[in-house]
Design a protein around this motif. Structure first.
Motif, PDB file in Angstrom:
ATOM      1  N   ASN A  62       0.816  -1.208   0.000  1.00 51.45           N
ATOM      2  CA  ASN A  62       0.000   0.000   0.000  1.00 51.45           C
ATOM      3  C   ASN A  62       0.851   1.261   0.000  1.00 51.45           C
ATOM      4  O   ASN A  62       0.490   2.262  -0.619  1.00 51.45           O
ATOM      5  N   LEU A  63       1.996   1.234   0.665  1.00 52.16           N
ATOM      6  CA  LEU A  63       2.917   2.368   0.650  1.00 52.16           C
ATOM      7  C   LEU A  63       3.455   2.604  -0.757  1.00 52.16           C
ATOM      8  O   LEU A  63       3.469   3.739  -1.252  1.00 52.16           O
ATOM      9  N   VAL A  64       3.880   1.535  -1.417  1.00 48.97           N
ATOM     10  CA  VAL A  64       4.401   1.632  -2.788  1.00 48.97           C
ATOM     11  C   VAL A  64       3.309   2.154  -3.726  1.00 48.97           C
ATOM     12  O   VAL A  64       3.562   3.040  -4.551  1.00 48.97           O
ATOM     13  N   ALA A  65       2.096   1.630  -3.596  1.00 49.55           N
ATOM     14  CA  ALA A  65       0.990   2.069  -4.455  1.00 49.55           C
ATOM     15  C   ALA A  65       0.701   3.552  -4.244  1.00 49.55           C
ATOM     16  O   ALA A  65       0.492   4.294  -5.216  1.00 49.55           O
ATOM     17  N   LYS A  66       0.712   3.989  -3.003  1.00 46.24           N
ATOM     18  CA  LYS A  66       0.452   5.403  -2.698  1.00 46.24           C
ATOM     19  C   LYS A  66       1.514   6.296  -3.326  1.00 46.24           C
ATOM     20  O   LYS A  66       1.194   7.334  -3.914  1.00 46.24           O
ATOM     21  N   LYS A  68       3.166   5.697  -5.939  1.00 44.30           N
ATOM     22  CA  LYS A  68       2.982   5.666  -7.398  1.00 44.30           C
ATOM     23  C   LYS A  68       1.617   6.224  -7.801  1.00 44.30           C
ATOM     24  O   LYS A  68       1.210   6.098  -8.943  1.00 44.30           O
ATOM     25  N   LYS A  69       0.917   6.799  -6.814  1.00 43.43           N
ATOM     26  CA  LYS A  69      -0.392   7.417  -7.029  1.00 43.43           C
ATOM     27  C   LYS A  69      -1.427   6.438  -7.602  1.00 43.43           C
ATOM     28  O   LYS A  69      -2.217   6.777  -8.473  1.00 43.43           O
ATOM     29  N   LYS A  70      -1.383   5.217  -7.088  1.00 46.28           N
ATOM     30  CA  LYS A  70      -2.350   4.181  -7.457  1.00 46.28           C
ATOM     31  C   LYS A  70      -3.312   3.992  -6.298  1.00 46.28           C
ATOM     32  O   LYS A  70      -2.887   3.802  -5.148  1.00 46.28           O
ATOM     33  N   ASP A  71      -4.595   4.055  -6.570  1.00 50.66           N
ATOM     34  CA  ASP A  71      -5.622   3.860  -5.549  1.00 50.66           C
ATOM     35  C   ASP A  71      -6.022   2.381  -5.563  1.00 50.66           C
ATOM     36  O   ASP A  71      -6.714   1.935  -6.478  1.00 50.66           O
ATOM     37  N   ILE A  72      -5.546   1.638  -4.573  1.00 51.89           N
ATOM     38  CA  ILE A  72      -5.787   0.193  -4.547  1.00 51.89           C
ATOM     39  C   ILE A  72      -6.446  -0.241  -3.245  1.00 51.89           C
ATOM     40  O   ILE A  72      -6.425   0.482  -2.249  1.00 51.89           O
ATOM     41  N   GLU A  73      -6.996  -1.432  -3.292  1.00 58.45           N
ATOM     42  CA  GLU A  73      -7.371  -2.200  -2.110  1.00 58.45           C
ATOM     43  C   GLU A  73      -6.622  -3.516  -2.254  1.00 58.45           C
ATOM     44  O   GLU A  73      -6.525  -4.056  -3.359  1.00 58.45           O
ATOM     45  N   SER A  74      -6.105  -4.029  -1.149  1.00 57.29           N
ATOM     46  CA  SER A  74      -5.289  -5.244  -1.264  1.00 57.29           C
ATOM     47  C   SER A  74      -5.525  -6.196  -0.110  1.00 57.29           C
ATOM     48  O   SER A  74      -5.943  -5.804   0.974  1.00 57.29           O
ATOM     49  N   THR A  75      -5.237  -7.447  -0.393  1.00 52.62           N
ATOM     50  CA  THR A  75      -5.243  -8.513   0.605  1.00 52.62           C
ATOM     51  C   THR A  75      -4.024  -9.386   0.335  1.00 52.62           C
ATOM     52  O   THR A  75      -3.808  -9.811  -0.810  1.00 52.62           O
ATOM     53  N   THR A  76      -3.251  -9.647   1.366  1.00 58.01           N
ATOM     54  CA  THR A  76      -2.089 -10.523   1.228  1.00 58.01           C
ATOM     55  C   THR A  76      -2.236 -11.696   2.186  1.00 58.01           C
ATOM     56  O   THR A  76      -2.444 -11.500   3.383  1.00 58.01           O
TER      57      THR A  76
END
Length: 139
Positions: A62-66, A68-76
């Motif tokens: 989520n830090l990397v996505a933020k 890169k200005k990507k709005d994501i939801e994730s599950t690991t």
């Protein structure tokens, strides 16, 4: 040594068939070896490692996505396996990180997963010591 931001502490007693407790008492569990023929209930080091690695990695993702200005939801989900090590007749662990990423293409999910693997503190700690397989999936 780097600047310490915080320290967590837990104590294990009697190894894999013992008990583990954190200094604040939030973790207070019996340990049971899953391969033992017993009715005892408890956790094991691999289960605890799976919980902590999945949380740390998902945070890094989520830090990397933020950044890169990507709005994501994730599950690991971390699958941690306890295995025989043929090199020394001992044991080792292996990890598969199953990563679901919503809001990006499959290619972007793969790029984010690789980038997160470079910055995640658990990935850094295991690099070169533990086989870690990334399985990112755009959902």
């Amino acid at each position: 040594m780097s600047e310490v931001l915080f320290t967590s502490s837990a104590t294990a007693q009697n190894g894999r068939n013992g008990h583990v407790k954190s200094d604040d008492g939030l973790i207070d569990m019996n340990l049971v070896m899953p391969t033992d023929d017993t009715d005892e209930k408890g956790t094991n080091p691999e289960q605890l490692f799976a919980a902590t690695y999945s949380a740390c990695y998902d945070g890094a993702l989520n830090l990397v996505a933020k950044k890169k200005k990507k709005d994501i939801e994730s599950t690991t989900t971390a699958d941690v396996s306890f295995m025989k090590d043929p090199e020394d007749n001992g044991f080792k662990i292996g990890v598969v990180l199953n990563i679901e990423v919503k809001g990006v293409s499959q290619e972007e999910a793969e790029e984010l997963a690789q980038a997160a693997h470079q910055v995640c503190p658990y990935s850094k700690a295991t690099r070169g010591n533990v086989d870690v397989e990334l399985k990112p999936k755009a959902v």
